[in-house]
Design a protein around this motif. Structure first.
Motif, PDB file in Angstrom:
ATOM      1  N   THR A  20      97.811  27.757 -28.506  1.00  0.00           N
ATOM      2  CA  THR A  20      97.501  28.017 -27.093  1.00  0.00           C
ATOM      3  C   THR A  20      96.014  28.298 -26.834  1.00  0.00           C
ATOM      4  O   THR A  20      95.613  28.424 -25.669  1.00  0.00           O
ATOM      5  CB  THR A  20      98.315  29.226 -26.580  1.00  0.00           C
ATOM      6  N   ILE A  21      95.241  28.386 -27.875  1.00  0.00           N
ATOM      7  CA  ILE A  21      93.798  28.625 -27.717  1.00  0.00           C
ATOM      8  C   ILE A  21      93.035  27.426 -28.270  1.00  0.00           C
ATOM      9  O   ILE A  21      93.359  26.916 -29.350  1.00  0.00           O
ATOM     10  CB  ILE A  21      93.343  29.905 -28.468  1.00  0.00           C
ATOM     11  N   ASP A  22      92.027  26.951 -27.537  1.00  0.00           N
ATOM     12  CA  ASP A  22      91.190  25.837 -27.994  1.00  0.00           C
ATOM     13  C   ASP A  22      90.104  26.395 -28.930  1.00  0.00           C
ATOM     14  O   ASP A  22      88.946  26.570 -28.550  1.00  0.00           O
ATOM     15  CB  ASP A  22      90.545  25.137 -26.793  1.00  0.00           C
ATOM     16  N   TRP A  23      90.510  26.676 -30.173  1.00  0.00           N
ATOM     17  CA  TRP A  23      89.581  27.289 -31.128  1.00  0.00           C
ATOM     18  C   TRP A  23      88.394  26.382 -31.434  1.00  0.00           C
ATOM     19  O   TRP A  23      87.264  26.848 -31.571  1.00  0.00           O
ATOM     20  CB  TRP A  23      90.325  27.647 -32.433  1.00  0.00           C
ATOM     21  N   GLN A  24      88.644  25.079 -31.544  1.00  0.00           N
ATOM     22  CA  GLN A  24      87.556  24.141 -31.821  1.00  0.00           C
ATOM     23  C   GLN A  24      86.497  24.214 -30.726  1.00  0.00           C
ATOM     24  O   GLN A  24      85.303  24.099 -30.990  1.00  0.00           O
ATOM     25  CB  GLN A  24      88.108  22.713 -31.920  1.00  0.00           C
ATOM     26  N   ALA A 101      88.336  45.187 -30.857  1.00  0.00           N
ATOM     27  CA  ALA A 101      89.178  45.166 -29.652  1.00  0.00           C
ATOM     28  C   ALA A 101      90.625  45.440 -30.044  1.00  0.00           C
ATOM     29  O   ALA A 101      91.036  45.194 -31.187  1.00  0.00           O
ATOM     30  CB  ALA A 101      89.058  43.825 -28.936  1.00  0.00           C
ATOM     31  N   TYR A 102      91.400  45.936 -29.082  1.00  0.00           N
ATOM     32  CA  TYR A 102      92.814  46.267 -29.299  1.00  0.00           C
ATOM     33  C   TYR A 102      93.606  45.681 -28.126  1.00  0.00           C
ATOM     34  O   TYR A 102      93.459  46.130 -26.994  1.00  0.00           O
ATOM     35  CB  TYR A 102      92.962  47.789 -29.354  1.00  0.00           C
ATOM     36  N   LEU A 112      92.173  37.422 -24.236  1.00  0.00           N
ATOM     37  CA  LEU A 112      91.802  37.140 -25.623  1.00  0.00           C
ATOM     38  C   LEU A 112      90.573  36.233 -25.692  1.00  0.00           C
ATOM     39  O   LEU A 112      89.657  36.477 -26.493  1.00  0.00           O
ATOM     40  CB  LEU A 112      92.977  36.487 -26.356  1.00  0.00           C
ATOM     41  N   THR A 113      90.526  35.203 -24.850  1.00  0.00           N
ATOM     42  CA  THR A 113      89.374  34.290 -24.897  1.00  0.00           C
ATOM     43  C   THR A 113      88.080  34.992 -24.481  1.00  0.00           C
ATOM     44  O   THR A 113      87.008  34.706 -25.027  1.00  0.00           O
ATOM     45  CB  THR A 113      89.597  33.059 -23.998  1.00  0.00           C
ATOM     46  N   ILE A 115      87.436  38.133 -25.035  1.00  0.00           N
ATOM     47  CA  ILE A 115      87.054  38.931 -26.204  1.00  0.00           C
ATOM     48  C   ILE A 115      86.444  38.046 -27.281  1.00  0.00           C
ATOM     49  O   ILE A 115      85.444  38.406 -27.917  1.00  0.00           O
ATOM     50  CB  ILE A 115      88.283  39.695 -26.749  1.00  0.00           C
ATOM     51  N   ILE A 116      87.041  36.873 -27.484  1.00  0.00           N
ATOM     52  CA  ILE A 116      86.525  35.931 -28.479  1.00  0.00           C
ATOM     53  C   ILE A 116      85.075  35.554 -28.158  1.00  0.00           C
ATOM     54  O   ILE A 116      84.221  35.492 -29.051  1.00  0.00           O
ATOM     55  CB  ILE A 116      87.401  34.659 -28.552  1.00  0.00           C
ATOM     56  N   LYS A 117      84.794  35.327 -26.859  1.00  0.00           N
ATOM     57  CA  LYS A 117      83.425  34.991 -26.459  1.00  0.00           C
ATOM     58  C   LYS A 117      82.458  36.131 -26.819  1.00  0.00           C
ATOM     59  O   LYS A 117      81.357  35.899 -27.331  1.00  0.00           O
ATOM     60  CB  LYS A 117      83.360  34.716 -24.953  1.00  0.00           C
ATOM     61  N   ASP A 118      82.890  37.367 -26.531  1.00  0.00           N
ATOM     62  CA  ASP A 118      82.050  38.523 -26.866  1.00  0.00           C
ATOM     63  C   ASP A 118      81.824  38.628 -28.369  1.00  0.00           C
ATOM     64  O   ASP A 118      80.715  38.908 -28.832  1.00  0.00           O
ATOM     65  CB  ASP A 118      82.705  39.818 -26.362  1.00  0.00           C
ATOM     66  N   VAL A 119      82.889  38.399 -29.138  1.00  0.00           N
ATOM     67  CA  VAL A 119      82.797  38.478 -30.604  1.00  0.00           C
ATOM     68  C   VAL A 119      81.852  37.404 -31.136  1.00  0.00           C
ATOM     69  O   VAL A 119      81.032  37.663 -32.025  1.00  0.00           O
ATOM     70  CB  VAL A 119      84.195  38.344 -31.240  1.00  0.00           C
ATOM     71  N   ILE A 120      81.959  36.200 -30.590  1.00  0.00           N
ATOM     72  CA  ILE A 120      81.067  35.105 -31.020  1.00  0.00           C
ATOM     73  C   ILE A 120      79.602  35.480 -30.766  1.00  0.00           C
ATOM     74  O   ILE A 120      78.734  35.261 -31.611  1.00  0.00           O
ATOM     75  CB  ILE A 120      81.430  33.797 -30.297  1.00  0.00           C
ATOM     76  N   ASN A 121      79.345  36.069 -29.581  1.00  0.00           N
ATOM     77  CA  ASN A 121      77.974  36.488 -29.251  1.00  0.00           C
ATOM     78  C   ASN A 121      77.477  37.546 -30.224  1.00  0.00           C
ATOM     79  O   ASN A 121      76.320  37.510 -30.675  1.00  0.00           O
ATOM     80  CB  ASN A 121      77.908  37.031 -27.819  1.00  0.00           C
ATOM     81  N   LYS A 122      78.357  38.516 -30.574  1.00  0.00           N
ATOM     82  CA  LYS A 122      77.972  39.562 -31.524  1.00  0.00           C
ATOM     83  C   LYS A 122      77.645  38.970 -32.886  1.00  0.00           C
ATOM     84  O   LYS A 122      76.645  39.320 -33.514  1.00  0.00           O
ATOM     85  CB  LYS A 122      79.109  40.586 -31.670  1.00  0.00           C
ATOM     86  N   ILE A 123      78.511  38.076 -33.338  1.00  0.00           N
ATOM     87  CA  ILE A 123      78.298  37.455 -34.655  1.00  0.00           C
ATOM     88  C   ILE A 123      77.003  36.644 -34.660  1.00  0.00           C
ATOM     89  O   ILE A 123      76.206  36.724 -35.607  1.00  0.00           O
ATOM     90  CB  ILE A 123      79.494  36.565 -35.042  1.00  0.00           C
TER      91      ILE A 123
END
Length: 421
Positions: A20-24, A101-102, A112-113, A115-123
């Protein structure tokens, strides 16, 4: 691509997260999944994922234990907790163990997406910062070399900028209480034509190694050195505990370098040693003294070690030179003409006679002159109080020191300090 690991005991949850998430589209690839913390830990050690999505409640090893194990193994992925438990203690423990995140199940994909964007920016930011720091670390030796070279050359004199660079480069040497040693390879131009590049590099590498071992590895002082030019090495030293044998210890270290080189190479070196520098603003003068001493050699066929004071009384008889050296080495002790004469194996009356004849001064006048010279240097270093300066130069009575200082300079120590700043 960033690597993602999914750890959840529910198959449908794992399948849903995959589909359900476009990880690519986020630049993320799922490298593995596990149904409990134990399997997840094995995969995390093997795959080193950048991001982990994990449940809290799982068989064998739950999510909180899993996170703790990751920390113990120095694995630091960005962890996003997925849980059906809205319990503050779970949240607090998860965040304490490094979760970013929780999220409560059922998962809101939009949440979730984001949060994923925020995590990508942090990394991305962390990786860029690490890359910058790694690049900077590679450049630190060159920056340090340039700074020290500029400092001793007098090209940088702004005390604020100097202290800023010292702090930035994490230099532990105290430039307000240091000696400078200059080591130069003799007949360098001739050596360049005589030796192969490999042989010359071997010679210079061995000098570097000796300096590192004998000076940098010495527990008595802090030191730093650079290969300032192709033929010149610069060593700056400050003693952790100051004592009257500092110059002697430096000379012993220099002697070890000369003796070790002599065992393996025919080429020779010259070493010059400065007096104590008591202000970073006098570094240029101190360096010039060491360089002058280094260049004051009678022959380039043999290695030499010369302290700047050893060349100050050229032209005088041996007894005069040795008396001055005795004063310089022992000025902070209670010494007399009798002590000096005994060291020189001559009578006190003869020593008094030649001092008056050659220098026009008595032994006590020579001693006082040198003590006051050293006092001036120490007074410029604001870290010492007047009574401390008095003790360090051999006067136990600070009132008597002040009287002698004023008689010699026309000012009291306090007035001298005010006049300098």
């Amino acid at each position: 691509m960033l690597n993602l690991l999914i750890v959840d005991d529910e198959f449908l949850v794992r399948k849903g997260l995959r589909q359900t998430i476009d990880w690519q589209g986020f630049g993320i690839q799922i490298v593995g999944e596990a149904s409990n913390g134990t399997k997840g830990l094995t995969l995390a050690e093997e795959l080193k994922p950048d991001i982990i999505l994990t449940d809290v409640k799982m068989p064998i090893m739950n999510g909180l234990e899993f996170m703790q194990k990751l920390k113990e193994k120095d694995l630091n992925p960005k962890i996003i907790i997925l849980s059906g438990y809205e319990d503050f203690n779970y949240v607090r423990t998860a965040m304490h163990n490094g979760a970013v995140a929780y999220l409560l199940k059922p998962i809101d994909n939009n949440q979730l997406t984001n949060i994923i964007k925020d995590v990508i920016n942090k990394i991305t930011n962390e990786k860029n910062t690490k890359k910058y720091i790694d690049t900077l670390k590679d450049e630190i030796p060159a920056i340090t070399k340039q700074f020290l070279s500029d400092l001793v050359s007098g090209d940088i004199t702004d005390i604020g900028k100097i202290n800023e660079k010292i702090c930035f480069l994490n230099i532990s040497v105290d430039f307000n209480n240091c000696y400078i040693v200059v080591l130069k390879i003799n007949k360098y131009q001739n050596i360049m034509h005589k030796l192969s590049i490999e042989e010359l590099n071997k010679f210079k590498y061995y000098i570097n190694k000796l300096i590192s071992t004998i000076f940098i590895g010495n527990s008595a002082f802090n030191s730093i050195f650079i290969n300032r030019t192709e033929e010149e090495f610069l060593i700056i030293i400050d003693f952790k505990l100051h004592n009257s044998n500092e110059l002697q210890l430096i000379k012993v270290c220099c002697t070890k370098i000369v003796e070790n080189l002599k065992l393996h190479f025919k080429e020779t070196i010259s070493i010059g040693i400065s007096n104590l520098c008591t202000s970073v603003l006098e570094i240029n003068k101190t360096y010039k003294d060491a360089l002058t001493a280094c260049q004051n050699k009678l022959s380039e066929e043999t290695s030499t070690i010369i302290h700047i004071n050893d060349i100050s009384f050229n032209g005088y008889r041996r007894e005069i030179k040795e008396t001055i050296k005795y004063i310089q080495d022992n000025y902070n002790n209670n010494i007399t003409v009798e002590h000096a004469a005994k060291e020189l194996y001559i009578s006190p009356s003869y020593l008094m006679h030649i001092l008056k004849k050659d220098l026009g001064k008595t032994f006590n006048e020579c001693l006082t002159d040198y003590r006051i010279t050293m006092a001036k240097k120490l007074l410029l270093n604001r870290k010492y109080k007047i009574y401390e300066v008095s003790t360090r130069i051999g006067y136990r009575d600070v009132k008597y020191f002040s009287q002698i200082f004023k008689k010699t300079t026309g000012m009291t120590p306090s007035e001298y300090i005010k006049a300098q700043f």
